[in-house]
Design a protein around this motif. Structure first.
Motif, PDB file in Angstrom:
ATOM      1  N   HIS A 154       0.836  -1.207   0.000  1.00  0.00           N
ATOM      2  CA  HIS A 154       0.000   0.000   0.000  1.00  0.00           C
ATOM      3  C   HIS A 154       0.869   1.254   0.000  1.00  0.00           C
ATOM      4  CE1 HIS A 154      -3.646   2.320   0.549  1.00  0.00           C
ATOM      5  NE2 HIS A 154      -3.114   2.968   1.561  1.00  0.00           N
ATOM      6  N   HIS A 198      -9.325   1.528   1.016  1.00  0.00           N
ATOM      7  CA  HIS A 198      -9.079   1.805   2.432  1.00  0.00           C
ATOM      8  C   HIS A 198     -10.296   1.342   3.226  1.00  0.00           C
ATOM      9  CE1 HIS A 198      -6.497   4.951   0.504  1.00  0.00           C
ATOM     10  NE2 HIS A 198      -5.699   4.677   1.512  1.00  0.00           N
ATOM     11  N   HIS A 246       0.898   5.634  -1.821  1.00  0.00           N
ATOM     12  CA  HIS A 246       0.348   6.642  -2.733  1.00  0.00           C
ATOM     13  C   HIS A 246       1.548   7.460  -3.206  1.00  0.00           C
ATOM     14  CE1 HIS A 246      -3.498   5.543  -0.971  1.00  0.00           C
ATOM     15  NE2 HIS A 246      -3.001   5.809   0.218  1.00  0.00           N
ATOM     16  N   HIS A 295      -5.171  -0.805   6.083  1.00  0.00           N
ATOM     17  CA  HIS A 295      -5.374  -0.420   7.489  1.00  0.00           C
ATOM     18  C   HIS A 295      -6.147  -1.432   8.326  1.00  0.00           C
ATOM     19  CE1 HIS A 295      -3.359   3.144   6.388  1.00  0.00           C
ATOM     20  NE2 HIS A 295      -4.308   3.504   5.542  1.00  0.00           N
ATOM     21  N   ASP A 306       2.378   3.062   3.025  1.00  0.00           N
ATOM     22  CA  ASP A 306       1.332   4.075   2.915  1.00  0.00           C
ATOM     23  C   ASP A 306       1.952   5.436   2.597  1.00  0.00           C
ATOM     24  OD1 ASP A 306      -1.190   5.158   2.781  1.00  0.00           O
ATOM     25  OD2 ASP A 306      -1.552   5.182   4.926  1.00  0.00           O
TER      26      ASP A 306
HETATM   27 ZN   LIG Z   1      -3.574   4.910   2.040  1.00  0.00          ZN
END
Ligand SMILES: [Zn+2]
Length: 403
Positions: free
Chosen positions: A17, A184, A19, A221, A272
């Motif tokens: 995960h 998410h 971004h 998460h 993340d």
């Molecule tokens: Zn995220």
């Protein structure tokens, strides 16, 4: 032939995960001390100014950091696509830099005027999202073993898209071999309240009602989940990307990853961010995952080897791969090497060289090979002009916040 004397060799680490675009907004002053919803609201208008060049520069920075920190396979979740920015921009950079890449075609469709959290200028039309999702699957998705590029469909979260888009994305993904689903879920108590108020159910029940569980689905998460919920998700082999650093950074909480794993869920690690980490350091993430479980459950909660397992075989399971995550015959040639005789592990590697990679703080790996190609040698990226990249990235980052 590579002289690997003095190196500890491991399978390449897997990030489930990220971004990449958020490397442009790390340490943003107005979001440094905010919790998730306020943090998002502070960032959305800035991300609405992303351009193709900003996507390419941020992807290159994130991949450079990932490769240097031991990651050889990564999933990225881009969910803001304004100003003609496209997933193609990321895929081109990943191919050039040689990362094994699961490109998630993320999306947001419910702007503020429709009761969502993002401003209207940061969201897309749902029909356009589905058309583009199908386009990138046809153009890039490779379901075969040793694939370097796979496509994932990834509406951002229950509070930024509609139930219809979630359902339609799942149907579209399942028309294609090996196109998985990611979103998410259960990151904060705010999200739980939002789901209860809007849909009358908790986030997991909501996901279940949309067809968003199973061996082809993984959530980022998964903090606010009950034991009954992860027992059900374990039976369906749903996956989790555990992001310890981001959860600490945003004060979100400590995910019950050990219980989720014991219930049968697939568990991997993700850095993340990058605006909620604010780094893309995969070995750091392994260390933080181990330490954070110890905060919750004591020093015996998670060993260094278990943490490394999450980052290797665990990550491979989460991404649905049987060709990475282990150093055995038949696997892809993805491996990393860290000096056992360097400063960072001095006094550690003489006792337990493997555990030292997690207990000690490793600045970067010395060797990284992805798909048989050397990407890091002697601690340096072999074909990246790092200072030039950082200057280019800084220009793109400044442009986003210029008045
Ligand atoms: Zn995220």
């Amino acid at each position: 032939m590579i002289d690997a004397r003095g190196l500890v060799l491991l399978p390449g680490l897997i990030c489930t995960h990220h971004h990449f675009f958020q490397t442009l907004t790390r340490a943003l002053p107005r979001a440094q001390d905010a919790e998730l919803f306020d943090w998002l609201v502070a960032h959305y208008p800035i991300w609405a100014r992303l351009t193709p060049e900003a996507i390419r520069a941020s992807t290159a920075v994130a991949i450079a950091e990932l490769l240097l920190s031991g990651c050889t396979t990564a999933a990225d979740h881009g969910y803001v696509w304004p100003n003609r920015a496209r997933l193609d921009d990321q895929i081109a950079v990943a191919q050039e830099m040689g990362l094994r890449f699961h490109a998630a075609r993320g999306s947001m469709s419910r702007g503020r005027s429709a009761g969502g959290l993002p401003p209207d200028e940061a969201v897309e039309d749902e029909a356009a999202i589905l058309r583009d999702s199908e386009r990138v699957i046809r153009a890039y998705h490779d379901p075969s073993r040793y694939a370097m590029t796979r496509i994932v469909l990834a509406p951002c979260s229950p509070f930024s898209v509609t139930a219809e888009l979630m359902r339609a994305s799942a149907l579209l993904a399942r028309e294609h071999d090996g196109v998985h689903l990611h979103t998410h879920l259960c990151e904060t108590a705010d999200e739980e309240r939002y789901c209860l108020e809007r849909y009358g159910v908790r986030p997991v029940e909501f996901a279940e009602s949309l067809g968003w569980t199973g061996p082809d689905v993984w959530y980022a998460h998964a903090i606010f989940m009950s034991p009954q919920e992860f027992a059900r998700l374990g039976r369906s082999r749903t996956g989790v990307a555990h992001c310890a650093t981001s959860n600490m950074r945003l004060g979100s909480g400590i995910a019950p990853v050990l219980a989720q794993r014991d219930a049968g869920m697939r568990v991997g690690l993700g850095v993340d961010g990058s605006a909620s980490n604010d780094g893309s350091h995969m070995l750091d993430e392994v260390r933080h995952a181990m330490l954070l479980q110890r905060v919750a459950h004591g020093a015996g909660a998670m060993s260094a080897r278990e943490a490394l397992r999450f980052a290797t075989r665990g990550g491979a399971e989460v991404l649905g791969r049987d060709d990475v995550g282990a150093l055995v015959p038949g696997m892809a040639a993805d491996l990393i090497g860290v000096r056992a005789d360097g400063l960072a592990t001095a006094g550690g590697s003489v006792h337990d060289a493997l555990a030292s990679l997690v207990f000690c703080r490793i600045p970067n790996v010395d060797l990284s090979i992805v798909d048989g190609a050397v990407r890091v040698r002697d601690g340096r990226l072999v074909d990246v002009d790092v200072p030039g990249l950082v200057r280019r990235h800084a220009r793109a980052a400044r442009a986003l916040t210029r008045p």
